[in-house]
Write a protein that holds these residues in place. Structure first.
Motif, PDB file in Angstrom:
ATOM      1  N   ARG A  75       8.360 -14.967  45.066  1.00 28.34           N
ATOM      2  CA  ARG A  75       8.819 -13.991  46.066  1.00 28.34           C
ATOM      3  C   ARG A  75       7.634 -13.352  46.798  1.00 28.34           C
ATOM      4  NH1 ARG A  75      13.051 -12.597  42.363  1.00 28.34           N
ATOM      5  NH2 ARG A  75      11.760 -10.989  41.416  1.00 28.34           N
ATOM      6  N   GLN A  76       6.545 -13.156  46.065  1.00 29.69           N
ATOM      7  CA  GLN A  76       5.348 -12.539  46.680  1.00 29.69           C
ATOM      8  C   GLN A  76       4.548 -13.547  47.510  1.00 29.69           C
ATOM      9  OE1 GLN A  76       3.219 -11.093  43.241  1.00 29.69           O
ATOM     10  NE2 GLN A  76       4.714  -9.491  42.799  1.00 29.69           N
ATOM     11  N   GLY A  77       4.980 -14.818  47.488  1.00 32.71           N
ATOM     12  CA  GLY A  77       4.289 -15.851  48.269  1.00 32.71           C
ATOM     13  C   GLY A  77       3.030 -16.372  47.594  1.00 32.71           C
ATOM     14  N   ARG A  78       2.845 -16.044  46.293  1.00 37.97           N
ATOM     15  CA  ARG A  78       1.637 -16.507  45.590  1.00 37.97           C
ATOM     16  C   ARG A  78       1.850 -17.885  44.975  1.00 37.97           C
ATOM     17  NH1 ARG A  78      -1.443 -11.829  45.627  1.00 37.97           N
ATOM     18  NH2 ARG A  78      -0.178  -9.959  45.547  1.00 37.97           N
ATOM     19  N   LEU A  79       3.082 -18.261  44.811  1.00 37.86           N
ATOM     20  CA  LEU A  79       3.423 -19.609  44.323  1.00 37.86           C
ATOM     21  C   LEU A  79       4.326 -20.263  45.368  1.00 37.86           C
ATOM     22  CD1 LEU A  79       4.300 -19.400  40.512  1.00 37.86           C
ATOM     23  CD2 LEU A  79       2.396 -20.615  41.566  1.00 37.86           C
ATOM     24  N   PRO A  80       4.133 -21.565  45.659  1.00 36.87           N
ATOM     25  CA  PRO A  80       3.059 -22.407  45.121  1.00 36.87           C
ATOM     26  C   PRO A  80       1.707 -21.974  45.683  1.00 36.87           C
ATOM     27  CG  PRO A  80       4.342 -23.594  46.779  1.00 36.87           C
ATOM     28  CD  PRO A  80       5.010 -22.284  46.598  1.00 36.87           C
ATOM     29  N   GLY A  81       0.678 -22.291  44.899  1.00 38.94           N
ATOM     30  CA  GLY A  81      -0.677 -21.941  45.326  1.00 38.94           C
ATOM     31  C   GLY A  81      -1.526 -21.542  44.144  1.00 38.94           C
ATOM     32  N   ARG A  82      -2.677 -20.997  44.439  1.00 32.29           N
ATOM     33  CA  ARG A  82      -3.620 -20.625  43.384  1.00 32.29           C
ATOM     34  C   ARG A  82      -3.333 -19.189  42.936  1.00 32.29           C
ATOM     35  NH1 ARG A  82      -8.154 -19.479  41.819  1.00 32.29           N
ATOM     36  NH2 ARG A  82     -10.010 -19.363  41.950  1.00 32.29           N
ATOM     37  N   VAL A  83      -3.119 -19.020  41.638  1.00 31.29           N
ATOM     38  CA  VAL A  83      -2.794 -17.693  41.098  1.00 31.29           C
ATOM     39  C   VAL A  83      -4.020 -17.165  40.354  1.00 31.29           C
ATOM     40  CG1 VAL A  83      -1.353 -16.496  39.404  1.00 31.29           C
ATOM     41  CG2 VAL A  83      -0.329 -18.181  40.939  1.00 31.29           C
ATOM     42  N   THR A  84      -4.372 -15.901  40.586  1.00 32.80           N
ATOM     43  CA  THR A  84      -5.506 -15.300  39.870  1.00 32.80           C
ATOM     44  C   THR A  84      -4.961 -14.436  38.721  1.00 32.80           C
ATOM     45  OG1 THR A  84      -5.524 -13.255  41.151  1.00 32.80           O
ATOM     46  CG2 THR A  84      -6.759 -15.134  42.069  1.00 32.80           C
ATOM     47  N   PRO A  85      -5.805 -14.102  37.731  1.00 31.61           N
ATOM     48  CA  PRO A  85      -5.340 -13.211  36.658  1.00 31.61           C
ATOM     49  C   PRO A  85      -4.786 -11.899  37.224  1.00 31.61           C
ATOM     50  CG  PRO A  85      -7.455 -14.173  36.068  1.00 31.61           C
ATOM     51  CD  PRO A  85      -7.190 -14.600  37.480  1.00 31.61           C
ATOM     52  N   GLU A  86      -5.450 -11.375  38.270  1.00 32.49           N
ATOM     53  CA  GLU A  86      -4.993 -10.104  38.853  1.00 32.49           C
ATOM     54  C   GLU A  86      -3.581 -10.198  39.426  1.00 32.49           C
ATOM     55  OE1 GLU A  86      -8.774 -10.424  40.819  1.00 32.49           O
ATOM     56  OE2 GLU A  86      -8.739  -8.238  41.033  1.00 32.49           O
ATOM     57  N   ASP A  87      -3.212 -11.380  39.917  1.00 31.72           N
ATOM     58  CA  ASP A  87      -1.853 -11.544  40.448  1.00 31.72           C
ATOM     59  C   ASP A  87      -0.800 -11.313  39.360  1.00 31.72           C
ATOM     60  OD1 ASP A  87      -2.843 -12.233  42.929  1.00 31.72           O
ATOM     61  OD2 ASP A  87      -2.807 -14.389  42.512  1.00 31.72           O
ATOM     62  N   LEU A  88      -1.214 -11.587  38.101  1.00 35.99           N
ATOM     63  CA  LEU A  88      -0.244 -11.493  36.996  1.00 35.99           C
ATOM     64  C   LEU A  88      -0.138 -10.086  36.411  1.00 35.99           C
ATOM     65  CD1 LEU A  88      -1.072 -14.764  34.992  1.00 35.99           C
ATOM     66  CD2 LEU A  88       0.987 -14.298  36.320  1.00 35.99           C
ATOM     67  N   PHE A  89      -1.176  -9.277  36.581  1.00 32.10           N
ATOM     68  CA  PHE A  89      -1.262  -8.044  35.787  1.00 32.10           C
ATOM     69  C   PHE A  89      -0.136  -7.036  36.018  1.00 32.10           C
ATOM     70  CE2 PHE A  89      -6.095  -8.816  35.451  1.00 32.10           C
ATOM     71  CZ  PHE A  89      -5.910  -9.616  34.346  1.00 32.10           C
ATOM     72  N   ASP A  90       0.477  -7.068  37.186  1.00 33.71           N
ATOM     73  CA  ASP A  90       1.609  -6.149  37.409  1.00 33.71           C
ATOM     74  C   ASP A  90       2.870  -6.643  36.715  1.00 33.71           C
ATOM     75  OD1 ASP A  90       0.479  -4.197  38.843  1.00 33.71           O
ATOM     76  OD2 ASP A  90       1.070  -4.964  40.824  1.00 33.71           O
ATOM     77  N   LEU A  91       2.831  -7.885  36.244  1.00 28.16           N
ATOM     78  CA  LEU A  91       4.066  -8.543  35.796  1.00 28.16           C
ATOM     79  C   LEU A  91       4.086  -8.889  34.310  1.00 28.16           C
ATOM     80  CD1 LEU A  91       4.075 -11.132  38.756  1.00 28.16           C
ATOM     81  CD2 LEU A  91       5.532  -9.099  38.590  1.00 28.16           C
TER      82      LEU A  91
END
Ligand SMILES: C[S@@+](CC[C@H](N)C(=O)[O-])C[C@H]1O[C@@H](n2cnc3c(N)ncnc32)[C@H](O)[C@@H]1O
Length: 272
Positions: free
Chosen positions: A23-39
């Motif tokens: 939904r945030q438009g980060r997938l598909p693509g390269r995900v960083t650790p910071e992208d995960l920290f809110d989740l």
């Protein structure tokens, strides 16, 4: 409800995290650790709580850290990313461990963060192999808390640090309320602040600090209830309306106990 079942039907789960990234438009693509920290943090207080724990556990670059009851691995990934430590997470739930592996690979941390399925009361590690043990909101699920504490002491090197947070019982928590927590949230037993202090001392830990964080938890838990409500659509899609309603009801009950001063949270640290 058993603890494995409880987390197999938990509103925070791998699919829900991946859906949020899409939904945030980060997938598909390269995900960083910071992208995960809110989740990916399934505890109270988010990243500041993990930072505090890391300081209490004296975690630094190269520290060998064990996260006991690691869930989907959010805190272990944060510790490795933020402090440059090498983290191992252990969890009883096979689905949590599989999800933790996949999320860690997704953000490229698999060389410094690993996960093992196992029971905190019988850690599958040799004596003295960790510099620090941490844990957040996991031991409420474990009946034999003395065994977990003793196991942490065994796997820590002499001088290694243990830091954890967990539910604590206050005197007015009634037997019927304890039974409902056990039945609904797989909270097998709830220790008191002094009870934990005694367990740590009996296991040979020294420099024991035990802090009552209950006042802070009441505020954090009210926000967390809203967070679970914001996940309504995902939870209903995955587990059905009945499970959403059941979870909401049990969480309202749980937060009410904390607000009425019957249940709370403790932060503990000690040296092996
Ligand atoms: C509230 S979650 C916390 C997850 C993680 N610490 C975090 O903060 O994101 C509690 C975790 O403890 C795990 N757990 C419960 N009993 C356990 C046991 N006996 N051994 C290992 N893990 C256990 C559960 O499977 C669950 O993933």
């Amino acid at each position: 409800m058993g603890v494995v079942d409880f987390y197999d039907r938990h509103p925070i789960n791998e699919e829900q995290i991946l859906a949020a990234l899409r939904r945030q438009g980060r997938l598909p693509g390269r995900v960083t650790p910071e992208d995960l920290f809110d989740l990916d943090q399934d505890h109270y207080g988010g990243l500041p709580a993990v930072e505090t724990l890391a300081k209490r556990a004296a975690i630094g670059r190269g520290s060998r850290v064990l996260d006991v009851g690691a869930g989907l691995g959010g805190p272990a990934r944060f510790l490795a990313w933020r402090f440059g430590c090498v983290a191992t997470g252990i969890d009883l739930n096979a689905g949590r461990i599989a999800g933790a592996h996949r999320l860690t690979r997704l953000c490229g941390l698999e060389r410094v963060v690993r996960f093992v399925r196992g029971d905190a009361t019988a850690l599958p590690f040799r004596q003295g192999v960790f510099d620090a043990c941490v844990s957040q909101e996991a031991w409420l699920h474990i009946e034999d808390k003395a065994a977990v504490v003793a196991e942490c002491r065994r796997v820590l090197r002499p001088g290694g640090r243990l830091a954890f947070t967990d539910w604590i019982a206050h005197p007015r928590l009634a037997d019927g309320e304890r039974a409902r927590l056990r039945e609904w949230m797989a909270a097998t037993t709830v220790q008191t602040l002094h009870g934990y202090r005694a367990l740590l001392a009996e296991s040979g830990f020294t420099e024991i600090e035990a802090e009552d964080r209950s006042a802070n938890w009441a505020r954090v838990l009210r926000q967390r209830l809203q967070m679970f409500r914001s996940l309504r659509e995902d939870t209903v899609a995955r587990f059905g309306q009945a499970r959403y309603d059941e979870y909401d009801q049990l969480y309202v009950f749980f937060v009410g106990l904390v607000e009425r001063g019957k249940l709370g949270g403790g932060a503990f640290d000690a040296t092996a």
